[in-house]
Enzyme design. Structure first.
Site, PDB file in Angstrom:
ATOM      1  CD1 TRP A 190       0.840  -0.318   3.055  1.00 57.45           C
ATOM      2  CD2 TRP A 190      -0.646   1.117   3.547  1.00 57.45           C
ATOM      3  NE1 TRP A 190       0.897   0.192   4.413  1.00 57.45           N
ATOM      4  CE2 TRP A 190       0.190   1.032   4.591  1.00 57.45           C
ATOM      5  CE3 TRP A 190      -1.932   2.224   3.641  1.00 57.45           C
ATOM      6  CZ2 TRP A 190      -0.023   1.634   6.037  1.00 57.45           C
ATOM      7  CZ3 TRP A 190      -1.843   2.832   4.809  1.00 57.45           C
ATOM      8  CH2 TRP A 190      -1.075   2.606   5.874  1.00 57.45           C
ATOM      9  CG  ASP A 191       4.792   0.737   1.103  1.00 59.05           C
ATOM     10  OD1 ASP A 191       4.048   0.193   1.621  1.00 59.05           O
ATOM     11  OD2 ASP A 191       5.999   0.620   1.888  1.00 59.05           O
TER      12      ASP A 191
ATOM     13  CE  LYS B  33       6.132  -1.882  11.215  1.00 63.46           C
ATOM     14  NZ  LYS B  33       5.713  -3.260  10.428  1.00 63.46           N
ATOM     15  CD  GLN B  34       2.692   1.382  10.082  1.00 64.02           C
ATOM     16  OE1 GLN B  34       3.345   0.668  10.021  1.00 64.02           O
ATOM     17  NE2 GLN B  34       2.140   1.696   8.763  1.00 64.02           N
TER      18      GLN B  34
ATOM     19  CD  GLU C 120       2.337  -4.050   8.973  1.00 60.60           C
ATOM     20  OE1 GLU C 120       1.921  -3.990   7.880  1.00 60.60           O
ATOM     21  OE2 GLU C 120       3.797  -3.878   9.208  1.00 60.60           O
TER      22      GLU C 120
END
Length: 779
Positions: free
Chosen positions: A354-355, A610-611, A497
């Site tokens: 998806w980046d 994580k993000q 994640e």
């Protein structure tokens, strides 16, 4: 050790960065960040002489292969063209012996040229070396190398062995059959190899030229053909003061190249490659490099960004990001995507995530829409693989793979990953099974592109079908909760994640809802505006049945709402999890340090991310949330986010800037830029961080310049860092190129295309024709 202030002219000051000390224990960093490429192929910048721990990688985009049935597809590491065995009086050149002075290795971003120079002293000899290398942007199949060797003290016998070395692997996985080797006229080297499973032919060639003291020198080489290798050795005696220039020109072709239609014979490819190699030799290194440099000049003219900043690093970081986006993007072929490490290393096996759609595509939407369309066409070609994945999982429609390779491959995410520090076993990678938000991310990207470009032709050919079939997947994926009288999405992994097997991840639910609502909107639009297209898609996708399910389910899909404190729960249980002191991990020197102390199951029971997860919604769907909700959630989640993903900091930077925390926003921009270009010497060993590089552009244009597309309209809400005096950049909107210059109080927009244009600046609607001068006050 990297240096951002090499001894260059002022003209090159924002174009060049250097390694100023050779470190044999930190080879990977510069190999990756100084890698070369042209979108067709990527060449990792290993040194010419060989060292333990090096990674010699040459990747050709789209040439995926499986080592065997137990592994997933990956880009195969093609035969090495760059290694040279240089010997002085029979002793190999190595910077680990002798004395090295005046050392510098630099990448010139403007010309896409790698240069390494040093003076080497050993056994009474003092020799100066200058190595140059480029991967042509003018001709996608060409590589050029040049070595200049000057004997500063003492004469010597000098030998150079060079060739095409197929004795390489992908960290142990061998993807090629033995192959065929040949040397034509003691001059032109050729290696032909075929991948083991995908049966792609690689045809590599090389030719050499020697000059002593500026004069072409004929030296009969010793020829050598061995297992998976073909090479030549040139040997000659030089006196003190002599200078040898050794040039190597190489070609790379494959049977998957777009110029070779299906059914093209190997002999045709071979003759094409040999013809190109002979033409290169006739043209010469200097002219080939001139053409390459001219092609890059056109690139920088198109992507003409300028930042007047207190720090030269800021503009260098932006140019570094754009450089790598260019060298990793297959602009030449819509059958290929962008790997999470580009073409700079073996990390993530060359797969697309998806980046691309969320972090890289915006750069192309607003800077080069034709390439953005090509990248979305790659996803359209992957529809059949997405439909197969949906069927295999018991769903309808199109369920995009978390990791994608060749469009028809379907899901290629590995099943097993890193070690569990508690059990010592491998950790299962659940993303390929249950990280499903990529399906709506791709639909979002299609919509974003269409809103910004108005490209109805793409939508008619590809876009509407993608949006309809992804919505059908989501409708089939929803689960009815009888007790709560709502549809839910359970057992998923969201962008964070570190939380696996969660129910009702807010990002996933909101984006699925967006996807279905978008399909509904386009269903009724096509039904009214283009009955012929509607009927064609209806016959293919059974839209008349799908719309009833979209209507029935979208209205009852659970969308987590803010609690009393204004916090949107990341999932059903996140806010109930344990809170720990994250200070040591927020200050970590490397990502993932929390796993030195806990395993993934333990981290899954903590309020640590994580993000960016919930916060991604405030960037992608920002007009759906009130400012006070954004602020409350930013304050809550930012302190719990470790930014262990390179995707994270750009989103937090943009939101911090939106919320007026300009100091933190600038800090996060710098941290995002330093993921690859910073001082930590092992951050990029597996390759550069593609999404983060797209994120650097997003920080600048969508963050500090405040460029957004909301409701199909262009918004510009500038808020520059106090460290910046002025920012200028090009922007494409609805088929027009805009030249934008802004500072802390003034916005200037110019476009050569006549006609009235409308946009909003800090919420004020403005109309202009070709040129706008607008003053504002930053708040």
């Amino acid at each position: 050790m990297l240096c951002y202030n090499p001894k260059t002219t002022e003209e090159l000051d924002n174009w060049v960065f250097s390694e100023v000390r050779f470190d044999p224990l930190a080879l990977g960093k510069c190999e990756a960040i100084m890698s070369l490429g042209n979108g067709y192929m990527g060449l990792r910048s290993a040194t010419e002489e060989s060292y333990i721990g090096e990674k010699r990688n040459l990747f050709v985009n789209g040439t995926f292969n499986k080592f065997d049935e137990f592994e997933v597809s990956e880009l195969p590491n093609a035969a090495d063209l760059t290694k040279l065995d240089i010997r002085i009086d029979g002793k190999p050149l190595s910077l680990e012996i002798g004395t090295v002075t005046v050392y510098e290795r630099r990448l010139n971003l403007r010309d896409a040229e790698l240069v390494r120079c040093f003076v080497w002293e050993h056994a009474g000899k003092k020799i100066g070396f200058v190595f140059r290398r480029f991967v042509s942007l003018d001709h996608l199949h060409q590589i050029g190398m040049r070595v200049e060797i000057r004997l500063l003290a003492g004469g010597a016998n000098l030998s150079i062995s060079s060739g095409i070395d197929g004795q390489v692997t992908n960290s142990g996985s061998q993807h090629f059959h033995e192959g065929e080797k040949r040397i034509y006229d003691k001059t032109y080297l050729e290696l032909i190899q075929t991948t083991t499973e995908s049966k792609i032919d690689f045809v590599l060639g090389a030719v050499h030229e020697l000059k002593v003291n500026g004069r072409r020198t004929e030296v009969t080489p010793k020829m050598d053909i061995d297992r998976r290798r073909v090479g030549v050795t040139y040997s000659l005696d030089l006196a003190e003061g002599d200078t040898l220039v050794f040039e190597k020109l190489a070609t790379v072709y494959t049977s998957r190249d777009k110029e070779f239609p299906e059914g093209t014979t190997l002999e045709t490819i071979r003759q094409t490659a040999l013809k190109t190699l002979k033409e290169m030799r006739f043209t010469g290194y200097d002219e080939l490099f001139r053409r390459h440099r001219a092609a890059w000049s056109a690139v920088w003219e198109r992507y003409n960004f300028e930042i007047k900043s207190e720090s030269r690093f800021d503009l260098l970081a932006l140019r570094f990001a754009i450089y790598h986006l260019v060298v990793m993007t297959p602009a030449h072929d819509h059958r290929m995507g962008i790997g999470a490490k580009g073409l700079s290393g073996e990390g993530y096996k060359g797969h697309s995530f998806w980046d691309t759609e969320i972090f890289i595509l915006p750069f192309y939407i607003y800077s080069n829409p034709e390439i953005a369309r090509s990248l979305l066409e790659y996803r359209y070609l992957g529809l059949e693989g997405a439909r197969a994945k949906a069927r295999d999982n018991g769903y309808a429609g199109a369920m995009y793979p978390w990791e994608a390779a060749w469009p028809s491959d379907g899901e290629v995410t590995p099943v097993w990953g890193a070690v569990d520090v508690v059990t010592g076993e491998q950790t299962k990678i659940w993303s390929g099974f249950i990280e499903q938000h990529i399906t709506s991310d791709i639909a979002y990207a299609v919509w974003h592109y269409y809103q910004a470009t108005g490209d109805r032709d793409f939508m008619n050919r590809c876009g509407f079908e993608m949006i309809f079939d992804t919505a059908t997947f989501w409708a089939s994926r929803l689960e009815w909760n009888e007790a709560k009288q709502r549809y839910e999405i359970n057992d998923v992994v969201g962008p964070d994640e570190y939380k696996e097997h969660v129910d009702n991840n807010a990002f996933t639910n909101y984006m699925a809802h967006f996807n279905i609502e978008l399909a509904k909107q386009y269903y009724y639009m096509l039904q009214e505006e283009d009955t012929e297209l509607f009927q064609r898609l209806n016959a293919k996708l059974n839209l008349e049945q799908a719309i009833s399910e979209w209507e029935a389910k979208a209205a009852h899909l659970y969308l987590p709402q803010p609690n009393r404190e204004g916090i949107i729960p990341q999932d059903d249980t996140y806010l109930l999890k344990q809170q720990i002191d994250l200070t040591p991990y927020k200050r970590q020197a490397r990502v993932g340090s929390i796993f030195d102390d806990y395993n993934l199951d333990q981290v899954g029971e903590m309020q640590v991310s994580k993000q960016a997860d919930v916060l991604m919604l405030f960037f992608l769907l920002e007009d759906r949330f009130q400012p006070e909700v954004k602020k409350a959630n930013y304050d809550y989640y930012e302190e719990k986010t470790l930014h262990d993903s390179s995707l994270s900091m750009s989103t937090h930077c943009i939101l911090a800037n939106d919320l007026g925390d300009c100091t933190l926003a600038y800090e996060l921009f710098r941290r995002a830029a330093e993921i690859d270009l910073g001082p930590y010497m092992h951050s990029s060993d597996a390759g550069v961080h593609s999404a983060s590089l797209g994120g650097v552009w997003e920080c600048v244009v969508m963050g500090f310049a405040g460029v957004r597309m909301l409701g199909g309209e262009l918004h510009v809400n500038p808020r520059l860092p106090k460290e910046w005096e002025e920012l200028s950049f090009p922007l494409y909107w609805q088929g027009r190129r805009l030249e934008i210059v802004l500072n802390h109080s003034k916005l200037h927009i110019r476009t050569e295309k006549p006609g009235e244009m409308e946009l909003l600046v800090h919420g004020q609607r403005i109309r202009f024709n070709q040129e706008l001068q607008y003053r504002y006050q930053t708040y």
